[in-house]
Design a protein around this motif. Structure first.
Motif, PDB file in Angstrom:
ATOM      1  N   SER A 190       0.861  -1.203  -0.158  1.00 31.81           N
ATOM      2  CA  SER A 190      -0.014   0.006  -0.066  1.00 31.81           C
ATOM      3  C   SER A 190       0.850   1.434   0.041  1.00 31.81           C
ATOM      4  O   SER A 190       0.770   2.183   0.870  1.00 31.81           O
ATOM      5  CB  SER A 190      -0.876  -0.117   1.185  1.00 31.81           C
ATOM      6  OG  SER A 190      -1.799  -0.989   1.021  1.00 31.81           O
ATOM      7  N   GLY A 191       1.735   1.531  -0.936  1.00 40.13           N
ATOM      8  CA  GLY A 191       2.441   2.469  -0.972  1.00 40.13           C
ATOM      9  C   GLY A 191       2.084   3.544  -2.056  1.00 40.13           C
ATOM     10  O   GLY A 191       1.055   3.452  -2.905  1.00 40.13           O
ATOM     11  N   ILE A 192       3.093   4.764  -2.304  1.00 46.61           N
ATOM     12  CA  ILE A 192       2.723   5.545  -3.131  1.00 46.61           C
ATOM     13  C   ILE A 192       4.340   5.940  -3.650  1.00 46.61           C
ATOM     14  O   ILE A 192       5.206   6.207  -3.104  1.00 46.61           O
ATOM     15  CB  ILE A 192       2.478   7.184  -2.491  1.00 46.61           C
ATOM     16  CG1 ILE A 192       1.077   6.879  -1.798  1.00 46.61           C
ATOM     17  CG2 ILE A 192       2.305   8.186  -3.505  1.00 46.61           C
ATOM     18  CD1 ILE A 192      -0.143   6.618  -2.737  1.00 46.61           C
ATOM     19  N   TYR A 193       4.140   5.890  -4.981  1.00 44.03           N
ATOM     20  CA  TYR A 193       5.409   5.595  -5.885  1.00 44.03           C
ATOM     21  C   TYR A 193       5.717   6.962  -6.601  1.00 44.03           C
ATOM     22  O   TYR A 193       6.785   7.133  -7.111  1.00 44.03           O
ATOM     23  CB  TYR A 193       5.504   4.363  -6.420  1.00 44.03           C
ATOM     24  CG  TYR A 193       5.308   3.251  -5.594  1.00 44.03           C
ATOM     25  CD1 TYR A 193       6.160   2.850  -4.781  1.00 44.03           C
ATOM     26  CD2 TYR A 193       4.069   2.607  -5.754  1.00 44.03           C
ATOM     27  CE1 TYR A 193       5.937   1.743  -4.071  1.00 44.03           C
ATOM     28  CE2 TYR A 193       3.455   1.618  -4.843  1.00 44.03           C
ATOM     29  CZ  TYR A 193       4.538   1.208  -3.980  1.00 44.03           C
ATOM     30  OH  TYR A 193       4.297   0.141  -3.061  1.00 44.03           O
ATOM     31  N   ASP A 194       4.633   7.940  -6.953  1.00 47.38           N
ATOM     32  CA  ASP A 194       4.833   9.023  -7.526  1.00 47.38           C
ATOM     33  C   ASP A 194       4.564  10.155  -6.704  1.00 47.38           C
ATOM     34  O   ASP A 194       3.591  10.505  -6.353  1.00 47.38           O
ATOM     35  CB  ASP A 194       3.514   9.178  -8.628  1.00 47.38           C
ATOM     36  CG  ASP A 194       3.784  10.378  -9.535  1.00 47.38           C
ATOM     37  OD1 ASP A 194       4.972  11.331  -9.107  1.00 47.38           O
ATOM     38  OD2 ASP A 194       3.055  10.842 -10.552  1.00 47.38           O
ATOM     39  N   GLN A 195       5.630  10.849  -6.235  1.00 45.26           N
ATOM     40  CA  GLN A 195       5.480  11.616  -5.020  1.00 45.26           C
ATOM     41  C   GLN A 195       4.911  12.902  -5.378  1.00 45.26           C
ATOM     42  O   GLN A 195       4.612  13.966  -4.519  1.00 45.26           O
ATOM     43  CB  GLN A 195       6.993  12.026  -4.386  1.00 45.26           C
ATOM     44  CG  GLN A 195       7.663  10.802  -3.973  1.00 45.26           C
ATOM     45  CD  GLN A 195       6.624  10.082  -2.912  1.00 45.26           C
ATOM     46  OE1 GLN A 195       5.950  10.741  -1.975  1.00 45.26           O
ATOM     47  NE2 GLN A 195       6.437   8.608  -2.953  1.00 45.26           N
ATOM     48  N   GLU A 196       4.940  13.526  -6.506  1.00 42.69           N
ATOM     49  CA  GLU A 196       4.076  14.678  -7.244  1.00 42.69           C
ATOM     50  C   GLU A 196       2.801  14.690  -6.431  1.00 42.69           C
ATOM     51  O   GLU A 196       2.059  15.773  -6.307  1.00 42.69           O
ATOM     52  CB  GLU A 196       3.766  14.690  -8.560  1.00 42.69           C
ATOM     53  CG  GLU A 196       5.150  15.326  -9.179  1.00 42.69           C
ATOM     54  CD  GLU A 196       5.400  16.673  -8.885  1.00 42.69           C
ATOM     55  OE1 GLU A 196       4.623  17.633  -9.298  1.00 42.69           O
ATOM     56  OE2 GLU A 196       6.166  16.958  -7.939  1.00 42.69           O
ATOM     57  N   ALA A 197       1.980  13.463  -6.324  1.00 40.94           N
ATOM     58  CA  ALA A 197       0.590  13.561  -5.677  1.00 40.94           C
ATOM     59  C   ALA A 197       0.748  14.109  -4.315  1.00 40.94           C
ATOM     60  O   ALA A 197      -0.180  14.707  -3.990  1.00 40.94           O
ATOM     61  CB  ALA A 197       0.206  11.834  -5.639  1.00 40.94           C
ATOM     62  N   ARG A 198       1.726  13.586  -3.417  1.00 41.65           N
ATOM     63  CA  ARG A 198       1.927  14.189  -2.096  1.00 41.65           C
ATOM     64  C   ARG A 198       2.414  15.584  -2.106  1.00 41.65           C
ATOM     65  O   ARG A 198       1.686  16.146  -1.433  1.00 41.65           O
ATOM     66  CB  ARG A 198       3.030  13.260  -1.472  1.00 41.65           C
ATOM     67  CG  ARG A 198       2.648  11.856  -0.848  1.00 41.65           C
ATOM     68  CD  ARG A 198       3.522  11.264  -0.176  1.00 41.65           C
ATOM     69  NE  ARG A 198       3.018  10.112   0.689  1.00 41.65           N
ATOM     70  CZ  ARG A 198       3.694   8.915   0.481  1.00 41.65           C
ATOM     71  NH1 ARG A 198       4.766   8.667  -0.272  1.00 41.65           N
ATOM     72  NH2 ARG A 198       3.084   7.918   1.422  1.00 41.65           N
ATOM     73  N   ARG A 199       3.185  15.941  -3.200  1.00 42.00           N
ATOM     74  CA  ARG A 199       3.690  17.609  -3.099  1.00 42.00           C
ATOM     75  C   ARG A 199       2.544  18.145  -3.273  1.00 42.00           C
ATOM     76  O   ARG A 199       2.343  19.307  -2.861  1.00 42.00           O
ATOM     77  CB  ARG A 199       4.833  17.395  -4.197  1.00 42.00           C
ATOM     78  CG  ARG A 199       5.420  19.080  -3.985  1.00 42.00           C
ATOM     79  CD  ARG A 199       6.573  19.255  -5.158  1.00 42.00           C
ATOM     80  NE  ARG A 199       5.866  19.172  -6.471  1.00 42.00           N
ATOM     81  CZ  ARG A 199       5.337  20.391  -7.084  1.00 42.00           C
ATOM     82  NH1 ARG A 199       5.353  21.542  -6.429  1.00 42.00           N
ATOM     83  NH2 ARG A 199       4.958  20.447  -8.264  1.00 42.00           N
ATOM     84  N   LEU A 200       1.496  17.868  -4.179  1.00 43.48           N
ATOM     85  CA  LEU A 200       0.555  18.773  -4.679  1.00 43.48           C
ATOM     86  C   LEU A 200      -0.822  18.806  -3.618  1.00 43.48           C
ATOM     87  O   LEU A 200      -1.518  19.341  -3.768  1.00 43.48           O
ATOM     88  CB  LEU A 200       0.110  18.509  -6.262  1.00 43.48           C
ATOM     89  CG  LEU A 200       1.136  18.630  -7.122  1.00 43.48           C
ATOM     90  CD1 LEU A 200       0.892  18.065  -8.497  1.00 43.48           C
ATOM     91  CD2 LEU A 200       1.407  20.418  -7.136  1.00 43.48           C
ATOM     92  N   SER A 201      -0.710  17.978  -2.675  1.00 40.00           N
ATOM     93  CA  SER A 201      -1.881  17.595  -2.029  1.00 40.00           C
ATOM     94  C   SER A 201      -1.557  18.156  -0.492  1.00 40.00           C
ATOM     95  O   SER A 201      -0.546  18.668  -0.236  1.00 40.00           O
ATOM     96  CB  SER A 201      -1.980  15.923  -1.525  1.00 40.00           C
ATOM     97  OG  SER A 201      -0.992  15.496  -0.707  1.00 40.00           O
ATOM     98  N   PHE A 202      -2.669  18.091   0.561  1.00 38.45           N
ATOM     99  CA  PHE A 202      -2.611  18.555   1.780  1.00 38.45           C
ATOM    100  C   PHE A 202      -1.308  17.999   2.541  1.00 38.45           C
ATOM    101  O   PHE A 202      -0.912  18.720   3.472  1.00 38.45           O
ATOM    102  CB  PHE A 202      -3.805  18.407   2.531  1.00 38.45           C
ATOM    103  CG  PHE A 202      -3.945  16.964   3.006  1.00 38.45           C
ATOM    104  CD1 PHE A 202      -3.670  16.552   4.403  1.00 38.45           C
ATOM    105  CD2 PHE A 202      -4.393  15.726   1.845  1.00 38.45           C
ATOM    106  CE1 PHE A 202      -3.880  15.300   4.847  1.00 38.45           C
ATOM    107  CE2 PHE A 202      -4.503  14.502   2.587  1.00 38.45           C
ATOM    108  CZ  PHE A 202      -4.311  14.438   3.965  1.00 38.45           C
ATOM    109  N   LEU A 203      -0.731  16.898   2.063  1.00 40.68           N
ATOM    110  CA  LEU A 203       0.429  16.232   2.843  1.00 40.68           C
ATOM    111  C   LEU A 203       1.565  17.034   2.830  1.00 40.68           C
ATOM    112  O   LEU A 203       2.362  16.714   3.705  1.00 40.68           O
ATOM    113  CB  LEU A 203       0.569  14.815   2.130  1.00 40.68           C
ATOM    114  CG  LEU A 203      -0.565  13.702   2.252  1.00 40.68           C
ATOM    115  CD1 LEU A 203      -0.263  12.571   1.444  1.00 40.68           C
ATOM    116  CD2 LEU A 203      -0.771  13.381   3.796  1.00 40.68           C
TER     117      LEU A 203
END
Length: 298
Positions: A190-203
């Motif tokens: 259950s990982g995230i492998y494209d960090q752009e999603a994290r960078r652009l989100s509330f995270l």
């Protein structure tokens, strides 16, 4: 397509607007009340620490958070070694909450190591990747002292730990004083492998990624240095983006002839996927057992 100026939400990442992006990458909110899962983790972990022989808080480096717990058997010698990296979105959780992961593997004859690492925003994602790589190299150098086989090290990780595993497979281990084949097999849950999603989100209020850091840490666009057996798993009841990221990452590696298996774990969510992981009769748990004990009599 963006609809700027027409009162419509703008796409921020792929086809998601900001609200959709934040919702898709909020694993806890998708599940709802997470307290029962963490209460269960903590209770099972306390029981594991009470019943297993272990050495807590062993330093593997000099930075804040660079300690690990070792679970082993008193008579173990040349046992396979498994390293598990906990999740928590890089900003929470502790190795103590995941001691329960050690139980089934130690009972079968493995040595299990669970490292801590620094947490955001006190440290950055680059720092965490460097720390966790140091922990693997430390385990390699000290495996025999803990009754393990330095040539039988496997790794796994859950959530943020899944991405740590992916980045570990990309490492040049000569830079860390370990052989290039130090990792024999791996599992990401259950990982995230494209960090752009994290960078652009509330995270990103916690992670503080810039675009260069995001790209540097996006395993989706990188490849492991060696073709070791690698299982990429995700729960059925994750958000669509968690499932897509795992599927796309697995397919990208399969397209480059890596020994990668993709598994969507039916009936599980982001938190109880660990139950399937530790159940050796389940396809996911069976994969873990095969990786750790390959060639072993255990």
């Amino acid at each position: 397509m963006n609809f700027k100026g027409h009162g419509m939400p703008q796409h921020v990442y792929r086809n998601l607007d900001q609200a959709e992006l934040d919702r898709e990458y909020n694993a806890a909110a998708h599940v709802g009340d997470t307290r029962p899962y963490f209460d269960d983790y903590n209770a099972r972990s306390a029981a594991a620490r009470a019943s297993l022989l272990f050495s807590p808080d062993v330093p593997y480096g000099g930075e804040e958070g660079e300690t690990l717990d070792i679970f082993f058997q008193s008579r173990s010698c040349g046992a396979p070694v498994h390293i598990f990296f906990h999740g928590g979105g890089y900003r929470s959780q502790d190795k103590y909450n995941f001691s329960f992961v050690a139980g089934p593997l130690v009972e079968r004859g493995a040595v299990v190591v669970i490292p801590n690492y620094g947490l955001c925003p006190a440290v950055g994602l680059d720092d965490i990747v460097a720390q966790t790589r140091r922990s693997i190299a430390w385990v390699y150098r000290h495996a025999r002292i803990m009754g393990g086989d330095p040539n039988a090290i496997t790794i796994s990780g859950h959530s943020a730990g899944a991405h740590i595993v992916a980045r570990a497979l990309e490492a040049c281990w000569d830079d860390h004083g370990a052989p290039d084949d130090v990792i024999k097999a791996a599992i990401s849950l259950s990982g995230i492998y494209d960090q752009e999603a994290r960078r652009l989100s509330f995270l990103n209020q916690y992670l503080r990624l810039d675009q260069a850091q995001s790209l540097r840490n996006s395993s989706m666009f990188r490849t492991p240095r060696r073709r070791v057996p690698y299982v990429i798993a995700v729960a059925e009841h994750e958000t669509g983006e968690y499932i897509r990221q795992s599927r796309d990452y697995a397919q990208a590696l399969q397209g480059k002839s890596y020994d990668v298996s993709y598994l969507q774990v039916q009936g599980k969510n982001h938190y109880n996927i660990l139950d399937a992981f530790l159940d050796f009769s389940h396809p996911l748990g069976h994969a873990l057992h095969e990786q750790v004990f390959r060639g072993s009599r255990a």
